[in-house]
Design a protein around this motif. Structure first.
Motif, mmCIF file in Angstrom:
data_model
loop_
_atom_site.group_PDB
_atom_site.id
_atom_site.type_symbol
_atom_site.label_atom_id
_atom_site.label_comp_id
_atom_site.label_asym_id
_atom_site.label_seq_id
_atom_site.Cartn_x
_atom_site.Cartn_y
_atom_site.Cartn_z
ATOM 1 N N TYR A 6 0.853 -1.185 0.000
ATOM 2 C CA TYR A 6 0.000 0.000 0.000
ATOM 3 C C TYR A 6 0.891 1.236 0.000
ATOM 4 N N ALA A 7 0.562 2.188 -0.891
ATOM 5 C CA ALA A 7 1.317 3.443 -0.990
ATOM 6 C C ALA A 7 0.337 4.600 -1.057
ATOM 7 N N ARG A 8 0.775 5.746 -0.515
ATOM 8 C CA ARG A 8 -0.014 6.965 -0.652
ATOM 9 C C ARG A 8 0.920 8.073 -1.094
ATOM 10 N N VAL A 9 0.534 8.759 -2.162
ATOM 11 C CA VAL A 9 1.355 9.828 -2.724
ATOM 12 C C VAL A 9 0.568 11.125 -2.609
ATOM 13 N N SER A 10 1.090 12.079 -1.828
ATOM 14 C CA SER A 10 0.371 13.339 -1.655
ATOM 15 C C SER A 10 1.080 14.511 -2.310
ATOM 16 N N THR A 11 2.345 14.327 -2.685
ATOM 17 C CA THR A 11 3.104 15.393 -3.338
ATOM 18 C C THR A 11 3.984 14.784 -4.416
ATOM 19 N N ASP A 12 4.733 15.633 -5.102
ATOM 20 C CA ASP A 12 5.687 15.165 -6.107
ATOM 21 C C ASP A 12 7.048 14.859 -5.496
ATOM 22 N N ASP A 13 7.107 14.727 -4.188
ATOM 23 C CA ASP A 13 8.353 14.449 -3.483
ATOM 24 C C ASP A 13 8.938 13.124 -3.965
ATOM 25 N N GLN A 14 10.183 13.137 -4.417
ATOM 26 C CA GLN A 14 10.838 11.948 -4.948
ATOM 27 C C GLN A 14 10.922 10.820 -3.926
ATOM 28 N N ASN A 15 11.131 11.170 -2.650
ATOM 29 C CA ASN A 15 11.280 10.142 -1.623
ATOM 30 C C ASN A 15 9.992 9.382 -1.375
ATOM 31 N N ASN A 16 8.864 9.992 -1.661
ATOM 32 C CA ASN A 16 7.575 9.340 -1.437
ATOM 33 C C ASN A 16 6.823 9.084 -2.735
ATOM 34 N N SER A 17 7.516 9.120 -3.874
ATOM 35 C CA SER A 17 6.849 8.868 -5.148
ATOM 36 C C SER A 17 6.325 7.435 -5.169
ATOM 37 N N PHE A 18 5.325 7.208 -6.000
ATOM 38 C CA PHE A 18 4.763 5.864 -6.100
ATOM 39 C C PHE A 18 5.837 4.858 -6.504
ATOM 40 N N GLU A 19 6.652 5.216 -7.477
ATOM 41 C CA GLU A 19 7.683 4.300 -7.963
ATOM 42 C C GLU A 19 8.657 3.928 -6.848
ATOM 43 N N GLN A 20 9.053 4.917 -6.049
ATOM 44 C CA GLN A 20 9.986 4.660 -4.952
ATOM 45 C C GLN A 20 9.342 3.756 -3.893
ATOM 46 N N GLN A 21 8.100 4.038 -3.530
ATOM 47 C CA GLN A 21 7.417 3.203 -2.536
ATOM 48 C C GLN A 21 7.213 1.787 -3.069
ATOM 49 N N GLN A 22 6.800 1.680 -4.333
ATOM 50 C CA GLN A 22 6.571 0.359 -4.940
ATOM 51 C C GLN A 22 7.858 -0.461 -4.948
ATOM 52 N N LYS A 23 8.976 0.180 -5.294
ATOM 53 C CA LYS A 23 10.268 -0.502 -5.335
ATOM 54 C C LYS A 23 10.646 -1.028 -3.955
ATOM 55 N N ARG A 24 10.494 -0.174 -2.923
ATOM 56 C CA ARG A 24 10.848 -0.590 -1.562
ATOM 57 C C ARG A 24 9.955 -1.722 -1.063
ATOM 58 N N ILE A 25 8.673 -1.669 -1.401
ATOM 59 C CA ILE A 25 7.744 -2.724 -0.980
ATOM 60 C C ILE A 25 8.107 -4.044 -1.651
ATOM 61 N N LYS A 26 8.386 -4.003 -2.945
ATOM 62 C CA LYS A 26 8.736 -5.228 -3.684
ATOM 63 C C LYS A 26 10.053 -5.809 -3.173
ATOM 64 N N GLU A 27 11.031 -4.941 -2.899
ATOM 65 C CA GLU A 27 12.299 -5.418 -2.339
ATOM 66 C C GLU A 27 12.090 -6.065 -0.973
ATOM 67 N N TYR A 28 11.242 -5.481 -0.157
ATOM 68 C CA TYR A 28 10.925 -6.039 1.162
ATOM 69 C C TYR A 28 10.292 -7.419 1.006
ATOM 70 N N TYR A 29 9.329 -7.512 0.094
ATOM 71 C CA TYR A 29 8.675 -8.809 -0.142
ATOM 72 C C TYR A 29 9.693 -9.843 -0.620
ATOM 73 N N ASP A 30 10.499 -9.485 -1.617
ATOM 74 C CA ASP A 30 11.485 -10.431 -2.166
ATOM 75 C C ASP A 30 12.457 -10.902 -1.094
ATOM 76 N N TYR A 31 12.953 -9.980 -0.267
ATOM 77 C CA TYR A 31 13.897 -10.336 0.793
ATOM 78 C C TYR A 31 13.256 -11.315 1.780
ATOM 79 N N HIS A 32 12.050 -10.986 2.244
ATOM 80 C CA HIS A 32 11.401 -11.845 3.238
ATOM 81 C C HIS A 32 10.892 -13.149 2.630
#
Length: 190
Positions: A6-32
């Motif tokens: 689950y991701a929520r994007v409220s601004t154009d902030d790079q650190n919270n962009s959808f792509e960045q959140q999606q990447k971190r979530i997928k990496e977390y899933y793959d690792y675990h």
């Protein structure tokens, strides 16, 4: 069972962009998944709400509501940070309680919270309190800024209210009475 992001994007902030959140979530899933933490659970993708305030309850948001409808007992939700899901303590605690009653587990990557332990529950309540504190501070600063503008007779937003006209440019702009428009408004009301 399924692991959803689950991701929520409220601004154009790079650190919270959808792509960045999606990447971190997928990496977390793959690792675990490699550590066999999720067993045979599959990845169900990432649900993302864009331009939705954190003050809206997670499952009342468009993508959050769709995610809620797909959840079954034993599923997992992974998010990058607590403030992507919640801002208020009451919302966070009530949502977490309803998820725990259904054996649905929430994983918050940034703080590594495991809600199945007493320490995880304590950490969750503490972090939710800080998120609400941050929201209250933003609200207070916004209110103070608006009050300062109001006392200086400066515009509170870019549009003049009925019966006023905006005069000046940007920082020097202000509202002045527009008697012609006020007269029309009085006629309409009558």
């Amino acid at each position: 069972m399924v692991v959803y992001g689950y991701a929520r994007v409220s601004t154009d902030d790079q650190n919270n962009s959808f792509e960045q959140q999606q990447k971190r979530i997928k990496e977390y899933y793959d690792y675990h998944q490699a550590q066999d933490k999720f067993g045979d659970d599959t990845f169900g993708g990432v649900f993302a709400d864009e331009d939705v305030s954190g003050s809206v309850i997670m499952f009342d948001r468009p993508a959050g509501g769709e995610l809620f409808l797909r959840l079954v007992n034993g599923d997992h939700i992974v998010c990058t940070a607590l403030d992507r899901c919640f801002r208020g303590v009451v919302d966070a605690l009530m949502t977490q309680q309803s998820l725990m009653e259904r054996d649905i587990y929430l994983h918050v990557i940034s703080v590594g919270i495991d809600f199945s332990t007493p320490w995880g529950k304590l950490m969750y309540a503490t972090l939710a309190s800080y998120a609400e504190f941050e929201r209250d501070m933003i609200r207070m600063r916004t209110k103070e800024g608006m009050e300062k503008k109001r006392s200086s007779n400066l515009p509170l937003n870019q549009y003049a209210p009925i019966g006023y006209k905006k005069v000046g440019e940007k920082a020097d702009s202000r509202f002045e009475p527009d008697y012609k428009e006020r007269g029309i408004a009085v006629q309409i009301v009558e």
